[in-house]
Design a protein around this motif. Structure first.
Motif, PDB file in Angstrom:
ATOM      1  N   ASP A 369     140.207  34.525 -23.114  1.00  0.00           N
ATOM      2  CA  ASP A 369     141.433  34.714 -22.023  1.00  0.00           C
ATOM      3  C   ASP A 369     141.219  35.618 -20.747  1.00  0.00           C
ATOM      4  O   ASP A 369     141.491  35.268 -19.752  1.00  0.00           O
ATOM      5  CB  ASP A 369     142.779  34.735 -22.737  1.00  0.00           C
ATOM      6  CG  ASP A 369     143.057  33.463 -23.723  1.00  0.00           C
ATOM      7  OD1 ASP A 369     142.620  32.322 -23.631  1.00  0.00           O
ATOM      8  OD2 ASP A 369     144.086  33.511 -24.654  1.00  0.00           O
ATOM      9  N   GLU A 372     138.096  34.456 -18.863  1.00  0.00           N
ATOM     10  CA  GLU A 372     138.389  33.276 -18.060  1.00  0.00           C
ATOM     11  C   GLU A 372     139.174  33.700 -16.835  1.00  0.00           C
ATOM     12  O   GLU A 372     138.954  33.188 -15.826  1.00  0.00           O
ATOM     13  CB  GLU A 372     138.809  32.047 -18.983  1.00  0.00           C
ATOM     14  CG  GLU A 372     137.803  31.461 -19.642  1.00  0.00           C
ATOM     15  CD  GLU A 372     138.532  30.651 -20.969  1.00  0.00           C
ATOM     16  OE1 GLU A 372     138.000  29.869 -21.302  1.00  0.00           O
ATOM     17  OE2 GLU A 372     139.861  30.518 -20.949  1.00  0.00           O
ATOM     18  N   ASP A 373     140.272  34.514 -17.162  1.00  0.00           N
ATOM     19  CA  ASP A 373     141.062  35.016 -15.843  1.00  0.00           C
ATOM     20  C   ASP A 373     140.422  35.559 -14.986  1.00  0.00           C
ATOM     21  O   ASP A 373     140.536  35.566 -13.633  1.00  0.00           O
ATOM     22  CB  ASP A 373     142.340  35.795 -16.559  1.00  0.00           C
ATOM     23  CG  ASP A 373     143.337  34.938 -17.260  1.00  0.00           C
ATOM     24  OD1 ASP A 373     143.161  33.660 -17.056  1.00  0.00           O
ATOM     25  OD2 ASP A 373     144.287  35.430 -17.828  1.00  0.00           O
ATOM     26  N   TYR A 374     139.444  36.439 -15.384  1.00  0.00           N
ATOM     27  CA  TYR A 374     138.546  37.308 -14.549  1.00  0.00           C
ATOM     28  C   TYR A 374     137.630  36.408 -13.578  1.00  0.00           C
ATOM     29  O   TYR A 374     137.637  36.622 -12.130  1.00  0.00           O
ATOM     30  CB  TYR A 374     137.781  38.374 -15.063  1.00  0.00           C
ATOM     31  CG  TYR A 374     136.638  38.947 -14.319  1.00  0.00           C
ATOM     32  CD1 TYR A 374     136.842  40.003 -13.541  1.00  0.00           C
ATOM     33  CD2 TYR A 374     135.289  38.405 -14.418  1.00  0.00           C
ATOM     34  CE1 TYR A 374     135.745  40.628 -12.773  1.00  0.00           C
ATOM     35  CE2 TYR A 374     134.165  38.897 -13.670  1.00  0.00           C
ATOM     36  CZ  TYR A 374     134.653  39.965 -12.604  1.00  0.00           C
ATOM     37  OH  TYR A 374     133.655  40.642 -11.933  1.00  0.00           O
ATOM     38  N   LEU A 376     138.281  33.064 -12.810  1.00  0.00           N
ATOM     39  CA  LEU A 376     139.046  32.424 -11.961  1.00  0.00           C
ATOM     40  C   LEU A 376     139.440  33.054 -10.681  1.00  0.00           C
ATOM     41  O   LEU A 376     139.395  32.647  -9.763  1.00  0.00           O
ATOM     42  CB  LEU A 376     140.384  32.010 -12.803  1.00  0.00           C
ATOM     43  CG  LEU A 376     141.318  31.188 -11.991  1.00  0.00           C
ATOM     44  CD1 LEU A 376     140.582  29.925 -11.223  1.00  0.00           C
ATOM     45  CD2 LEU A 376     142.518  30.711 -12.725  1.00  0.00           C
ATOM     46  N   GLU A 377     139.670  34.580 -10.980  1.00  0.00           N
ATOM     47  CA  GLU A 377     140.063  35.458  -9.575  1.00  0.00           C
ATOM     48  C   GLU A 377     138.714  35.460  -9.046  1.00  0.00           C
ATOM     49  O   GLU A 377     138.874  35.513  -7.614  1.00  0.00           O
ATOM     50  CB  GLU A 377     140.499  36.743 -10.163  1.00  0.00           C
ATOM     51  CG  GLU A 377     141.902  36.689 -10.831  1.00  0.00           C
ATOM     52  CD  GLU A 377     142.812  36.141 -10.006  1.00  0.00           C
ATOM     53  OE1 GLU A 377     142.909  36.563  -8.572  1.00  0.00           O
ATOM     54  OE2 GLU A 377     143.701  35.203 -10.347  1.00  0.00           O
ATOM     55  N   ASP A 474     146.486  25.707 -13.528  1.00  0.00           N
ATOM     56  CA  ASP A 474     147.115  25.441 -15.123  1.00  0.00           C
ATOM     57  C   ASP A 474     147.327  24.258 -15.363  1.00  0.00           C
ATOM     58  O   ASP A 474     147.623  23.896 -16.547  1.00  0.00           O
ATOM     59  CB  ASP A 474     148.542  26.338 -14.987  1.00  0.00           C
ATOM     60  CG  ASP A 474     148.217  27.768 -15.001  1.00  0.00           C
ATOM     61  OD1 ASP A 474     146.892  28.233 -15.407  1.00  0.00           O
ATOM     62  OD2 ASP A 474     149.001  28.808 -14.537  1.00  0.00           O
TER      63      ASP A 474
END
Length: 505
Positions: A369, A372-374, A376-377, A474
């Protein structure tokens, strides 16, 4: 029972200039001087190996002690291979069997006859290999001139007799009903969200079938999408094949976007490689027939297939939208996502740690998680650098002048030829080479700048649909996220705590 003579005869094909089986045996019978003999005849078999029924039966009789002497019309009737002949002669000597060639007067019962026999078999194989080389060279010469070399006619085409440079040959012309399906296949697969399976199902839904009514398969569709015979060969096609290590038989100036392409194995090609994927040392030749698929569409489909093969999605891809993209810098293996019952739920793990290499880079945990957030940014930051992307979730590709692209390819080729002369160049020649390369490099930079300006002018102010996809991240399912990642990201390398993202844009 006393051992007898064996008369062996072989004929691969009935030809006017070849001696018949009957005539061979007549010559052999003369050597028996009226003694008892047995005939062994192989008709329709090559002498390049010993996989012949009568020959095998004769060797069994020799081992059984039934044969004292083998008589042939000419030594190449029994073998054209040095290795096979040597193995055969070892067996003859083991069982005290003599060998006689009736027309060449080789008799292994004498030392000089045995020596001459071995010399002759060397020349027999040399002659065979020379003929094979001559045939291969003739094939290569004709193929490099774009002549039709036989074989299966690609789906969508039919043959039409023609004359090229005074030589009777054939040329491909479109078969209307089949070509309609070819165009549909390329049109469907060029869409970002279409897979080979989806294309197959659409063809079946519309009632299309292959030749002889056979249903379409994904393998057959993939074969068609890889075949450059359909492409309108322009400079972009040239650059693609050259970048893949293919042999470009025609100069870049011939790639004007009209004719199709023939792709041949190539004399120096690695026969162990899968020809449908590897293009290294393949010969690329401008064909005499007209191409039917625009180069940008053909390249889009070809590159899509290449990317799908490099990172084929498995069920593991459902665990992360980064499946197939995250690589370990230490060992080169991919990072895969593993589920656990811990609070983290999912985490990336170097697959190299499962093998005997025991990767050193697999000692720390990467929570899926967080990672993946990293990424995406980073995707959002990368998008902010651009004013546009394509409207259909594709890589950024804009048409530019074919003239400039052709000239750049010619410049690169000329520079390569000049550099090849450096080892043998004297001082005067080196001065010319340096001066000429400098001139060519300046011209190349000027042309490249012109292409950049053309691309900028054509695309300024456009916004791409993909920006909305990322903004509504999302709301996307895993497959859509994966498609967006495929467009933006080529690969992600992890080296300890360092993350390197290689972008497609």
């Amino acid at each position: 029972m006393c051992p007898i003579d064996a008369l062996y005869a072989r004929q691969s094909l009935d030809k006017k200039d070849s001696i018949s089986i009957e005539n061979q045996l007549e010559f052999c019978k003369y050597e028996t001087r009226g003694a008892e003999y047995e005939t062994y005849i192989d008709k329709g078999f090559s002498g390049k190996n010993t996989n012949r029924p009568a020959f095998a039966r004769m060797m069994e009789d020799i081992r059984a002690g039934k044969i004292k002497r083998v008589i042939v019309y000419k030594l190449d009737r029994i073998s054209r291979s040095i290795l096979d002949f040597s193995n055969m002669m070892e067996i003859f000597q083991q069982y005290h069997v003599e060998f006689v060639s009736s027309t060449e007067k080789f008799d292994t019962s004498t030392p000089i006859g045995n020596a001459m026999l071995n010399i002759s078999i060397v020349f027999a194989q040399l002659e065979r290999e020379t003929i094979q080389k001559r045939i291969a060279d003739a094939y290569a010469t004709k193929s490099q001139k774009g002549y039709y070399m036989g074989g299966r006619v690609p789906y969508g085409f039919q043959l039409e007799k023609t004359i090229i440079n005074g030589i009777h040959t054939s040329v491909f012309v479109p078969e209307p009903n089949e070509m309609k399906q070819i165009r549909l296949i390329y049109q469907l697969y060029s869409e970002p969200d279409m897979t080979l399976g989806a294309v197959m199902r659409e063809l079946l839904r519309q009632g299309f079938t292959e030749k002889r009514g056979a249903p379409w398969s994904t393998a057959r569709i993939s074969e068609i999408l890889r075949n450059p015979v359909y492409a309108k060969a322009d400079i972009d096609i040239y650059n693609f094949f050259e970048s893949q290590g293919a042999n470009m038989i025609n100069p870049a100036s011939d790639y004007v976007g009209t004719n199709g392409i023939f792709l041949y194995k190539g004399i120096n090609g690695d026969k162990t490689k899968k020809k449908q994927y590897d293009l290294v040392d393949r010969d690329v030749v401008i064909a005499p027939h007209l191409g039917v698929i625009e180069s940008d569409v053909w390249l889009k489909c070809r590159l899509k297939i290449m990317k799908n093969r490099q990172s084929a999605r498995t069920n593991k891809g459902k665990r992360t939208w980064l499946a197939g993209k995250v690589k370990c810098k230490k060992c080169g293996y991919a990072y895969t996502v593993t589920r656990s019952n811990t609070k983290a739920g999912r985490y990336f793990q170097c697959s190299g740690s499962r093998y005997s290499i025991k990767c050193k880079g697999a000692g720390h945990t990467i929570y899926a998680d967080v990672f993946e957030d990293y990424v995406l940014e980073e995707m959002k930051k990368q998008l902010a650098k651009f004013q546009y992307l394509s409207d259909e979730l594709e890589e950024v590709t804009q048409p530019a002048s074919q003239v400039e692209k052709i000239r750049i390819a010619e410049i690169e080729q000329e520079i390569g030829n000049l550099l090849a002369k450096v080892p043998e160049a004297n001082k005067t020649v080196m001065e010319y080479i340096n001066r000429r390369i400098e001139e060519l490099d300046k011209e190349k930079q000027s042309l490249q700048q012109k292409l950049v300006e053309q691309s900028t002018n054509q695309t300024s102010g456009k916004m791409d649909k993909i920006t909305n996809y990322v903004a509504k991240w999302d709301e996307l399912d895993n497959d859509d996220k994966q498609r967006v990642a495929d467009i933006l990201i080529d690969r992600i390398d992890i080296d300890e705590d360092v993350i390197e993202i290689t972008w497609n844009i």
